[in-house]
Design an enzyme around this catalytic site. Sequence first.
Site, PDB file in Angstrom:
ATOM      1  N   GLU A 149     -24.516  14.993   1.107  1.00 31.10           N
ATOM      2  CA  GLU A 149     -25.506  14.652  -0.133  1.00 31.10           C
ATOM      3  C   GLU A 149     -25.284  13.262  -0.370  1.00 31.10           C
ATOM      4  OE1 GLU A 149     -23.664  16.653  -3.455  1.00 31.10           O
ATOM      5  OE2 GLU A 149     -25.296  15.458  -4.774  1.00 31.10           O
ATOM      6  N   ASP A 166     -21.206  18.038  -3.662  1.00 29.90           N
ATOM      7  CA  ASP A 166     -20.307  17.989  -4.580  1.00 29.90           C
ATOM      8  C   ASP A 166     -20.059  19.462  -5.176  1.00 29.90           C
ATOM      9  OD1 ASP A 166     -18.947  15.457  -5.029  1.00 29.90           O
ATOM     10  OD2 ASP A 166     -20.940  14.595  -5.529  1.00 29.90           O
ATOM     11  N   ASP A 196     -20.406  20.285  -7.946  1.00 26.99           N
ATOM     12  CA  ASP A 196     -21.167  20.243  -9.242  1.00 26.99           C
ATOM     13  C   ASP A 196     -22.607  20.689  -9.092  1.00 26.99           C
ATOM     14  OD1 ASP A 196     -22.466  18.358  -8.019  1.00 26.99           O
ATOM     15  OD2 ASP A 196     -21.925  16.634  -9.618  1.00 26.99           O
ATOM     16  N   ASP A 230     -25.637  19.481  -9.195  1.00 28.41           N
ATOM     17  CA  ASP A 230     -26.346  18.691  -8.143  1.00 28.41           C
ATOM     18  C   ASP A 230     -26.252  19.034  -6.853  1.00 28.41           C
ATOM     19  OD1 ASP A 230     -28.334  17.290  -9.956  1.00 28.41           O
ATOM     20  OD2 ASP A 230     -27.003  15.576  -9.988  1.00 28.41           O
TER      21      ASP A 230
END
Length: 642
Positions: free
Chosen positions: A432, A505, A507, A509
């Site tokens: 990403e 990640d 997280d 997103d």
Amino acid sequence: MNEENLHYSDSDIQVLEGLEAVRKRPGMYIGTTDVKGLHHLVWEIVDNAIDEALAGFCNHIEVIINKGNSITVKDNGRGIPVGIHPKTGISTVETVYTVLHAGGKFGGGGYKVSGGLHGVGASVVNALSKWVTVTVYKDGKIYEAKFENGGKTVQKLTMIGECEKERTGTTVSFKPDPDIFDTDIFDYETLKVRIRELAFLNRGLALTIRDDRDGEDTTGEKFLYEGGISEYVKFLNTSKTPIHEEIIHLQGEEDGVFFEVAMQYNSGYSDSIYSFVNNINTHDGGTHEEGVRRALTRVINNYAKKAGILKEKDESLTGDDVKEGLTMIISCKHPNPQFEGQTKGRLGNSEVRRLADNVFSEGFERFLMENPNEAKIIIDKCMTAARARVAAKNARELSRRKGDLDIVSNFGGKLEDCKEKDPSICEIFIVEGDSAGGSAVKGRDSMTQAILPLRGKILNVEKARLDKALSNEEIRSIITAFGTGIGDAFDLSKLRYDKIIIMTDADVDGSHIRVLLLTLFYRFFRPIVEAGHVYAAQPPLFRITHGKVRKYVLDEDERDSYLASLNPNTKYEIARMKGLGEMDPDELNETTMDIHTRILRRITVDDAIAADEAFSMLMGEEVEPRRKFIEENAEYVQNLDI
Ligand code: 0RA
């Protein structure tokens, strides 16, 4: 002994020899002696009754599974003729039930199921039964004949009583011989499905089925469709979404050949086209199907051109384009059908091609003229299918030129491929963001690790068909990199990497992007998921340093249990890790990519399905579950590209 008796006993011997042959080699006559062969007996008897219905003399057929697994088939036709058969000198009933191949020869003309594909005749049923009883209601009288142990006559046709003059018909009961069959247990569902099909195929004919095996009657189920094959199409489309209301039903007749077709398009992408000749499924098609397919393609192209939807420069719509989402039943009744092919599942009569083409093209053209709104909906659907086909073809060509990485950059992708070409030791990281991609490129083992950075959002492929998905650059980069192609040209053996690693990640997103990728893989590359090639990289949350040791752990739990395992006097340092994009190349390599230290989680089909379901729900028609889901996952949902 007089002449006639002599003659009779001659044929009697022949008869027994004939039926004995059936018992010796049942497979030659009914295919198998498993449950399929067992059901075949029922169809032999039912087919005779259907023939009587096709001749126009019978409108009700009843099938009963009796206690003890015998079968009764009743019809309200004219009744099997009760006179003496001129060739055998015995009653026609007895002839039909004891002379091999006498079945289906009740007399000329008409459409016959029984003479068709499977038609081996009632005598074969008799040969393979423990007992058979035939009762005929005719001219106010009741006649009965009985057979036992493989077709031996134990009661010649005898008048056993009287009935109302209006009552006519034939009732046959039989018990399959358990010495012949592997099983004697009939399957209600199997019988029901075919009986319902026969009802659809013969409009106005009532068929009932009843299971009397456990306990007293149940009323059974009755199938009667005044709309015939139109109702069949409606039935097949019940769990689908039709895109136009009316079911198109066309029919015609020429030289005793009757042809009809019913159709309706639904919003799906696959087709359900079934064809029949004299109620027999022609699973390999034949001239009736060819006539319709040809006419369908031609009529739609002509209409689309005339309406200005298909321009001069455009390629014509193909046979595949015009059958996407099409549900269709084709039925032909033919007095002399020629069945061809290995399994005799194809109609060969060439005159039917013309009849089918004429009936279909005239009727369908007229329908389109008279219903311009429906016409537009149908043509639009075909046009969309054509665009999807062209896009898929382009994608195939794209993936065929695998290894030619210039193409990738042409499409805006930025694949940094590995040097090694042996897929079994190669990996691709889908990363990403550009910054993480940059670190990954620097930190990788360029021999075996390829990096494909993605710029933010992947298209949500829910509802998007191949054509739309393929207009997305990120998806095109992925297809090209994988090398497998997509859609009908997908080939798992061409996969260029053993491991496809999603590196996002830890997280919200990151998990969005992971879900989007999983949905994409599940929809368009499912075999790759099924074969276990897809992984999620697990970037650690903490680094623990003590002495010369550096240990990365995934989460708080792992951190705590690691610390608990250390000697109490150990001095250590804990660092919370940054996002992928903030790690330097060495860190990224050591924590997430190095095959010796990294942690990978293999994605199972269940993970992919869960991702897919979440998306289906978010994008689906049902408002309430979507509202609930968004409420519960508000943070998670807000950035999704939906
Ligand atoms: C030929 C002629 C007639 C009846 C049948 C066949 C017939 C055969 C079967 C087999 C099962 N059910 C059937 N129903 C009728 C009529 C002859 C006459 O009218 O006498």
